[in-house]
Scaffold this active site. Structure first.
Site, PDB file in Angstrom:
ATOM      1  N   TYR A  72       0.836  -1.206   0.000  1.00  0.00           N
ATOM      2  CA  TYR A  72       0.000   0.000   0.000  1.00  0.00           C
ATOM      3  C   TYR A  72       0.874   1.261   0.000  1.00  0.00           C
ATOM      4  O   TYR A  72       0.585   2.235  -0.680  1.00  0.00           O
ATOM      5  CB  TYR A  72      -0.905  -0.007   1.238  1.00  0.00           C
ATOM      6  N   PHE A 125      -7.632  19.978 -24.109  1.00  0.00           N
ATOM      7  CA  PHE A 125      -8.293  18.711 -24.405  1.00  0.00           C
ATOM      8  C   PHE A 125      -9.629  18.694 -23.633  1.00  0.00           C
ATOM      9  O   PHE A 125      -9.752  19.367 -22.604  1.00  0.00           O
ATOM     10  CB  PHE A 125      -7.383  17.553 -23.977  1.00  0.00           C
ATOM     11  N   ASP A 126     -10.629  17.939 -24.096  1.00  0.00           N
ATOM     12  CA  ASP A 126     -11.991  17.961 -23.502  1.00  0.00           C
ATOM     13  C   ASP A 126     -11.999  17.796 -21.984  1.00  0.00           C
ATOM     14  O   ASP A 126     -12.657  18.549 -21.280  1.00  0.00           O
ATOM     15  CB  ASP A 126     -12.910  16.834 -23.989  1.00  0.00           C
ATOM     16  N   ASP A 216       0.770  19.445 -21.028  1.00  0.00           N
ATOM     17  CA  ASP A 216      -0.163  18.324 -21.046  1.00  0.00           C
ATOM     18  C   ASP A 216       0.402  17.385 -22.101  1.00  0.00           C
ATOM     19  O   ASP A 216       0.134  17.531 -23.285  1.00  0.00           O
ATOM     20  CB  ASP A 216      -1.571  18.831 -21.396  1.00  0.00           C
ATOM     21  N   ALA A 218       0.479  14.006 -23.039  1.00  0.00           N
ATOM     22  CA  ALA A 218       0.074  12.624 -23.336  1.00  0.00           C
ATOM     23  C   ALA A 218       0.862  12.058 -24.527  1.00  0.00           C
ATOM     24  O   ALA A 218       1.217  10.888 -24.551  1.00  0.00           O
ATOM     25  CB  ALA A 218      -1.425  12.566 -23.621  1.00  0.00           C
ATOM     26  N   LYS A 259      -1.398   6.956 -23.604  1.00  0.00           N
ATOM     27  CA  LYS A 259      -0.955   7.291 -24.960  1.00  0.00           C
ATOM     28  C   LYS A 259       0.522   6.911 -25.100  1.00  0.00           C
ATOM     29  O   LYS A 259       0.830   5.741 -25.211  1.00  0.00           O
ATOM     30  CB  LYS A 259      -1.212   8.771 -25.249  1.00  0.00           C
ATOM     31  N   HIS A 451     -22.821  12.652 -26.593  1.00  0.00           N
ATOM     32  CA  HIS A 451     -22.371  11.765 -27.674  1.00  0.00           C
ATOM     33  C   HIS A 451     -22.156  10.326 -27.212  1.00  0.00           C
ATOM     34  O   HIS A 451     -22.289   9.403 -27.997  1.00  0.00           O
ATOM     35  CB  HIS A 451     -21.100  12.312 -28.324  1.00  0.00           C
TER      36      HIS A 451
HETATM   37  C1  LIG Z   1      -6.230  11.614 -23.174  1.00  0.00           C
HETATM   38  C2  LIG Z   1      -5.836  12.967 -22.806  1.00  0.00           C
HETATM   39  C3  LIG Z   1      -6.114  13.491 -21.549  1.00  0.00           C
HETATM   40  C4  LIG Z   1      -6.930  12.760 -20.516  1.00  0.00           C
HETATM   41  O1  LIG Z   1      -6.366  11.543 -20.186  1.00  0.00           O
HETATM   42  P1  LIG Z   1      -7.214  10.246 -19.784  1.00  0.00           P
HETATM   43  O2  LIG Z   1      -6.166   9.237 -19.528  1.00  0.00           O
HETATM   44  O3  LIG Z   1      -8.110   9.919 -20.931  1.00  0.00           O
HETATM   45  O4  LIG Z   1      -7.990  10.596 -18.563  1.00  0.00           O
HETATM   46  C5  LIG Z   1      -5.668  14.775 -21.273  1.00  0.00           C
HETATM   47  N1  LIG Z   1      -5.011  15.497 -22.176  1.00  0.00           N
HETATM   48  C6  LIG Z   1      -4.725  15.014 -23.406  1.00  0.00           C
HETATM   49  C7  LIG Z   1      -3.968  15.854 -24.377  1.00  0.00           C
HETATM   50  C8  LIG Z   1      -5.136  13.746 -23.768  1.00  0.00           C
HETATM   51  O5  LIG Z   1      -4.881  13.284 -25.002  1.00  0.00           O
END
Ligand SMILES: *Cc1c(COP(=O)(O)O)cnc(C)c1O
Length: 459
Positions: A72, A125-126, A216, A218, A259, A451
């Site tokens: 843990y 990103f969303d 950010d 990813a 990613k 969606h």
């Molecule tokens: C996928 C993504 C996120 C969010 O990550 P999750 O693992 O889906 O929660 C944030 N920013 C970017 C640029 C992404 O491609």
């Protein structure tokens, strides 16, 4: 045409995928209320819904998972994970989280010191935008205008428009800007890269105003590979060195490891040197994600990320990765199909506004094309357009998205060029009969994130 790089791996384990007949697919799609999110994945032959968490792990990752330490607190796996993250970015503090949005829900409220602050980004990103708003801040996008001219070559369509960013800082006042977020690659602009020159200009601006700069990241490794290919000053640097240089510009690195981390689940927050910020994030991590040495992940997941992050930077892997996306982009473009050009890093973005000018935005042209592609060959893409964007909270009207994209995302190390050729043929076949495609209306419309669960019918 340039040659495309062959895969730098061979296949050791296979997962069968099933073909189906058009008649079967008609039934599957109608059972799914014409929404591809509601299909069982067994009804899909080639799944290009997302590149997030859908890639194949290596035998090194699988064997590392067997050594997961499920303690843990103070897990051995955490220390390996921390070492791997520090190795790529050089930052002092590392906090694991269950995925990218876990990092957002921990960090963004800490940076939002007062309601009404803003985050400025090349493009949020969303989920990042959602967490900015949940934290009580506003999200402002300042992407370069080049990304809206899809036919015109520009090497870095993901860049920040630095002048607009500067104007926004002036407009809101630097003390009201909670952070500048550079999304690399710029996911929503078509997986388009950001140049080092642009990143440095944004760093200078952020520094001058004492605003924290967040990457950010990813898809930071794909971005670094594009910098090596397209920015001449960096041609002779290794991708690893370029990545270090990118992180050298920023203060905080958020990552969805699903990613470029080459895993099915995981993420982290890395902080250069701000110990106070690190402590605040740790506190929130305990509440929302888990104890700070596991952050919602199993020890074995931490092991998989530790190895995957390193593999995600390998030049041969990245060359093949970017070539797969380029292959599909170029095959579609050669057939006269409008796509975001040049190719981005993880997906092909097809412009359905131009394919179906007879379908208005509130009848969702890209959804019509995605559904037709599924019926044609069992290929699942995703709508990124007016269906996704939703309604104006004040007027209740459907918002018209600037783009009606069909996004075809490529899972990592999963499909072959032969699969992509089949996809290209199917898109061409749909394009041939574009005039016969019809728009969709709601049978059921959920109040938020419509969606994912909407039920649709043909007019
Ligand atoms: C996928 C993504 C996120 C969010 O990550 P999750 O693992 O889906 O929660 C944030 N920013 C970017 C640029 C992404 O491609």
């Amino acid at each position: 045409m340039d040659k495309y790089c062959a895969p730098p791996y061979r296949i050791k384990m296979v997962e069968p995928i099933k073909r189906s007949t058009r008649q079967e697919r008609e039934k599957y799609l109608s059972d799914a209320h014409n929404n591809l999110f509601l299909l069982p994945s067994d009804a899909v032959y080639i799944d290009l819904l997302t590149d997030s968490g859908t890639g194949a792990m290596s035998h090194f990752q699988w064997s590392a998972m067997m050594q997961g330490d499920e303690a843990y607190a103070g897990s051995r796996s955490f220390y390996r994970f921390e070492k791997s993250v520090r190795d790529i970015c050089g930052y002092a503090y590392v906090i694991p989280v269950h995925q990218g949005r876990g990092a957002e829900q921990v960090l963004l409220p800490v940076l939002t010191k007062r309601k009404g602050m803003v985050f400025i980004s090349n493009m949020h990103f969303d989920t990042t935008r959602a967490h900015v708003e949940l934290a009580g801040a506003h999200a402002v996008d300042c992407v370069t205008g080049a990304c809206f001219h899809i036919d015109e070559y520009h090497p870095f369509k993901g860049n920040m428009d630095v002048d607009r960013c500067r104007e926004h800082i002036k407009k809101y006042g630097a003390s009201n800007v909670a952070g500048i977020i550079m999304t690399v690659t710029n996911n929503s602009a078509g997986g388009q890269p950001v140049s080092m020159e642009n990143l440095r200009a944004v760093r200078d601006l952020a520094k001058a105003h004492h605003i924290p700069l967040i990457i950010d990241g990813a898809r930071y490794a794909e971005n670094a590979a594009f910098i090596k290919q397209r920015e001449s000053a960096f041609r002779h640097m290794s991708i690893r060195e370029i990545a270090r240089e990118m992180f050298g510009c920023a203060d905080i690195f958020l990552m969805s490891a699903k990613k470029d981390g080459l895993v099915n689940i995981g993420g982290f927050i890395a902080i250069r040197d701000n110990e106070e910020l690190f402590r605040s994030c740790q506190v929130r991590t305990v509440a929302y994600e888990g104890f700070p040495t596991y952050g919602g992940l199993a020890g074995r997941d931490l092991e998989a990320v530790a190895v995957g992050l390193q593999e995600g930077l390998e030049p041969d892997y990245l060359e093949h990765r970017l070539d797969q996306v380029r292959y599909l982009t170029e095959h579609l473009r050669d057939a006269g199909i409008p796509v975001q050009y040049p190719a981005g890093g993880h997906a092909v973005f097809v412009d359905c506004k131009r394919i179906c000018p007879h379908i208005p935005y509130d009848r969702f042209p890209a959804q019509a094309v995605c559904n037709a592609l599924y019926l044609e060959a069992g290929v699942r893409g995703v709508e990124v357009g007016s269906l996704l964007i939703g309604r104006d909270p004040e007027s209740g009207e459907n918002i018209e998205s600037p783009f009606e994209w069909m996004r075809l995302s490529l899972p990592r190390r999963s499909y072959t060029y032969a699969h992509l050729e089949l996809v290209a043929d199917a898109v061409r076949a749909v394009y041939e009969k574009r005039e016969t495609l019809r728009g969709l209306v709601f049978e059921y419309e959920p109040p938020v994130l419509r969606h994912f669960t909407a039920r649709l019918k043909y007019e």
